[in-house]
Design a protein around this motif. Structure first.
Motif, PDB file in Angstrom:
ATOM      1  N   MET A 241      36.930  47.270  39.328  1.00 25.55           N
ATOM      2  CA  MET A 241      35.650  47.338  40.065  1.00 25.55           C
ATOM      3  C   MET A 241      34.995  45.953  40.071  1.00 25.55           C
ATOM      4  O   MET A 241      34.822  45.328  41.068  1.00 25.55           O
ATOM      5  N   SER A 242      34.691  45.505  38.843  1.00 22.62           N
ATOM      6  CA  SER A 242      33.976  44.233  38.759  1.00 22.62           C
ATOM      7  C   SER A 242      34.864  43.066  39.193  1.00 22.62           C
ATOM      8  O   SER A 242      34.378  42.038  39.603  1.00 22.62           O
ATOM      9  N   VAL A 243      36.193  43.276  39.124  1.00 20.03           N
ATOM     10  CA  VAL A 243      37.080  42.178  39.531  1.00 20.03           C
ATOM     11  C   VAL A 243      36.954  41.930  41.030  1.00 20.03           C
ATOM     12  O   VAL A 243      36.827  40.817  41.489  1.00 20.03           O
ATOM     13  N   THR A 244      36.979  43.046  41.793  1.00 16.47           N
ATOM     14  CA  THR A 244      36.841  42.874  43.246  1.00 16.47           C
ATOM     15  C   THR A 244      35.464  42.336  43.571  1.00 16.47           C
ATOM     16  O   THR A 244      35.305  41.551  44.499  1.00 16.47           O
ATOM     17  N   HIS A 245      34.447  42.755  42.799  1.00 16.20           N
ATOM     18  CA  HIS A 245      33.107  42.238  43.044  1.00 16.20           C
ATOM     19  C   HIS A 245      33.088  40.727  42.848  1.00 16.20           C
ATOM     20  O   HIS A 245      32.551  40.001  43.653  1.00 16.20           O
ATOM     21  N   ASP A 246      33.709  40.293  41.747  1.00 16.09           N
ATOM     22  CA  ASP A 246      33.755  38.856  41.475  1.00 16.09           C
ATOM     23  C   ASP A 246      34.393  38.114  42.634  1.00 16.09           C
ATOM     24  O   ASP A 246      33.895  37.092  43.078  1.00 16.09           O
ATOM     25  N   ALA A 247      35.508  38.665  43.112  1.00 14.65           N
ATOM     26  CA  ALA A 247      36.233  37.993  44.182  1.00 14.65           C
ATOM     27  C   ALA A 247      35.405  37.972  45.458  1.00 14.65           C
ATOM     28  O   ALA A 247      35.296  36.953  46.124  1.00 14.65           O
ATOM     29  N   ALA A 248      34.769  39.125  45.761  1.00 17.80           N
ATOM     30  CA  ALA A 248      33.955  39.183  46.976  1.00 17.80           C
ATOM     31  C   ALA A 248      32.786  38.215  46.863  1.00 17.80           C
ATOM     32  O   ALA A 248      32.448  37.519  47.813  1.00 17.80           O
ATOM     33  N   LEU A 249      32.216  38.157  45.674  1.00 15.91           N
ATOM     34  CA  LEU A 249      31.094  37.252  45.436  1.00 15.91           C
ATOM     35  C   LEU A 249      31.524  35.817  45.674  1.00 15.91           C
ATOM     36  O   LEU A 249      30.842  35.034  46.337  1.00 15.91           O
ATOM     37  N   HIS A 250      32.679  35.511  45.131  1.00 17.26           N
ATOM     38  CA  HIS A 250      33.218  34.147  45.277  1.00 17.26           C
ATOM     39  C   HIS A 250      33.424  33.794  46.746  1.00 17.26           C
ATOM     40  O   HIS A 250      33.048  32.719  47.204  1.00 17.26           O
TER      41      HIS A 250
END
Lengths: 309, 287
Positions: free
Chosen positions: B1-10
């Motif tokens: 969950m948070s991994v995809t968020h990190d990537a999307a944020l980036h």
């Protein structure tokens, strides 16, 4: 004893989950905020571009790039990660500077600039050609101006352009539908990193997590977008960024090459023989000349002479 | 969950940085460019480039095409891939007829995918040019000038910063391939300097005549890009991780040389082992 221990770890876990949940929520809010900021930035950019377009004095240059074949040269291992996300292409375009050599004219390139300038200064030269005294005029070569610039093109290996997206849903929902459809591996899709959707232009940019997915999808021009049991065909195309660098306009000036005129009456001669005679004449210092590099005469047909750096 | 968020944020942050850069670029242009003397009415001076006739001619009087040079394309190769370049393009074509190749090694078989390598090629380009309101291009520097970049820029700024020389407050200066760009804080200065066209400027112990011309910038309005296959090469993908680099190279080379497998003389074979990456560089055949 054991009970309180278990309780503690349970509370710990609950607290940790809540923290994680809040972190996720925070992140989602941050993502939303940044996405909104980006949309605003895009609008401002569009406005400025339109404004500049109007107030610009446009000089349009349209060039058809001649076809060339590419060949593998080497394998590199750059440090920069971003170089693996695009196929990058760069080249230089420059106008060809030329002179249209008319009948009875010749071009002569001297090794030294001073010699060329001296020949021009002397103006009239009397050259003996087959027992005839020919008056040859030496002048500077009038050259055209041109432009030159570098082009950089980046074709993304992880992003694609999607257009003709139906205007059926509110923005957030459509963004989700796009992400879902483009994640389906059975349709050629793959894990989506992010979706930038512009409802107004009915277009989007999809960024995938891995390279390779974009290529697969782009094998076809369309892709199935699934909305509530219905399939819509959206158009997919490569995501390409282009950039122009080092734009210069310039004018060619020839310092070592001289234009010779006045040989129109020699049309029956062999061009090569005339070139040799001119060469010999202008090699002599007594004639004001010096070391000669190239001579080209045009007696029959007009021809184009290319000037290089 | 948070991994995809990190990537999307980036990704979003990256996009914002890019958008901000573009916005700055446009804002600067709006400040700089605009209604300058209509250049199609008054011919404006441009830097001179010394050229020489070396004997290259062409019969007839056909218009000339632009010269394209330094064409270079970099293609990222994923891990577990290889690029095979054949001597004969006909061999490459033949190899491509089969999408999947089975390569024999001892008792087992490797299944790999084969496809043509398509490179982006620009066929037409449309460029719009604009004349700067505030910047000028200084050119015509003598050869063998013994000044460092910083020294040269300083001397130019000193000279053209003085109104008694016809100049004015200099906002910025930069050395480009075509000369030095001087940007002034006011519009009128650039215009006035270009009208004069030539100035004798002290650069060290001696003074030299330098040429002042309007500073142009170009922007791509439209670029038509097509994808063309590289005639002699094929891309081998999905190579399973069973062999070491050098061994894999040999096995592939043997396979693709076999006429019985549709192969032929291999000019070059580059392997990118699984887990690694490589950037394949392509240039024009004419050099």
């Amino acid at each position: 004893m054991a009970d309180s221990g278990n309780n503690k770890s349970q509370v710990h876990e609950e607290l940790w989950l809540e923290e994680e949940f809040m972190k996720d929520e925070q992140r989602e809010r941050l993502i939303d905020k940044i996405a909104k900021e980006n949309t605003q930035l895009k609008e401002e950019i569009q406005r400025l571009e339109a404004e500049l377009q109007e107030s610009t004095i446009n000089s349009q240059i349209k060039e058809d790039i001649p076809e060339t074949e590419m060949k593998f040269t080497s394998l590199e291992n750059p440090e920069n990660d971003s170089q693996f996300l695009n196929v990058s292409c760069s080249f230089q375009v420059s106008s060809q500077i030329l002179y249209e050599l008319q009948k009875g004219q010749a071009l002569i390139t001297f090794e030294k600039e001073e010699v060329a300038q001296n020949v021009i200064r002397m103006g009239k030269h009397h050259v003996q050609i087959e027992d005839v005294d020919v008056e040859v005029m030496a002048k500077p070569v009038p050259l055209n101006s041109g432009v030159r610039f570098q082009v950089h093109v980046e074709v993304s290996k992880v992003k694609i352009n999607v257009t003709e997206i139906p205007d059926e849903l509110p923005e957030d929902q459509m963004r989700d539908k796009l992400e879902l459809s483009f994640s389906k591996s059975r349709n050629g899709g793959g894990e989506v990193l992010c979706v930038q959707y512009d409802k107004q232009s009915r277009s989007a940019v999809i960024t995938f997590l891995e390279t390779g997915v974009a290529d697969k999808i782009l094998k076809k021009k369309e892709y199935p977008l699934c909305i509530n049991q219905n399939y819509y065909r959206v158009i997919v195309s490569p995501y390409i960024e282009t950039d122009l660098k080092n734009f210069q306009a310039f004018s060619g000036i020839s310092r070592r090459t001289v234009l010779l005129t006045g040989m129109e009456d020699l049309q029956m001669m062999d061009e090569e023989i005339l070139e040799d005679l001119v060469n010999i004449y202008f090699q002599r210092e007594t004639n004001g000349g010096g070391e000669v590099e190239v001579v080209k005469c045009s007696l029959g047909q007009a021809c184009i002479a290319y000037f290089e750096e | 969950m948070s991994v995809t968020h990190d990537a999307a944020l980036h990704a979003l942050r990256e996009e914002q940085a890019r958008l901000k850069r573009r916005l700055q670029q446009l804002q600067q242009r709006r400040r700089e460019f605009g209604d300058f003397p209509h250049h199609d009415q008054v011919p404006f001076p441009v830097p001179l480039v010394p050229l020489v006739f070396r004997g290259h001619t062409q019969q007839g009087t056909e218009g000339s095409k632009p010269l394209v040079s330094k064409l270079r394309i970099c293609y990222p190769l994923p891990g577990g891939s290889a690029l095979v370049t054949f001597d004969d393009p006909k061999v490459a074509k033949r190899v491509l007829q089969q999408k999947e190749h089975k390569i024999d090694i001892d008792e087992c078989r490797l299944r790999v995918q084969v496809q043509s390598l398509e490179l982006p090629v620009v066929t037409t380009i449309q460029v719009s040019t604009q004349i700067s309101r505030r910047s000028v291009l200084v050119s015509g520097f003598p050869a063998g000038l013994r000044l460092s970049e910083e020294e040269l820029l300083d001397k130019l700024e000193i000279f053209f910063g003085k109104s008694r020389n016809g100049g004015g407050d200099v906002e910025s200066r930069k050395l480009l391939q075509s000369g030095v760009v001087l940007s002034f804080t006011k519009d009128a200065v650039a215009q006035h300097l270009c009208q004069a066209g030539q100035f004798t400027v002290p650069l060290g112990t001696k003074s030299f005549p330098l040429r002042i011309s309007p500073f142009l910038s170009g922007e791509i309005q439209k670029a038509e890009i097509v994808f063309r296959p590289v005639p002699q090469s094929v891309l081998v993908l999905d190579i399973p991780d069973v062999l070491d680099g050098p061994e894999l190279q040999d096995i592939l080379e043997i396979h693709f040389q076999k006429p019985s497998r549709g192969g032929g003389e291999v000019e070059a074979l580059t392997v990118v082992p699984p887990g690694q990456r490589g950037l394949a560089v392509f240039t024009t055949t004419s050099g």
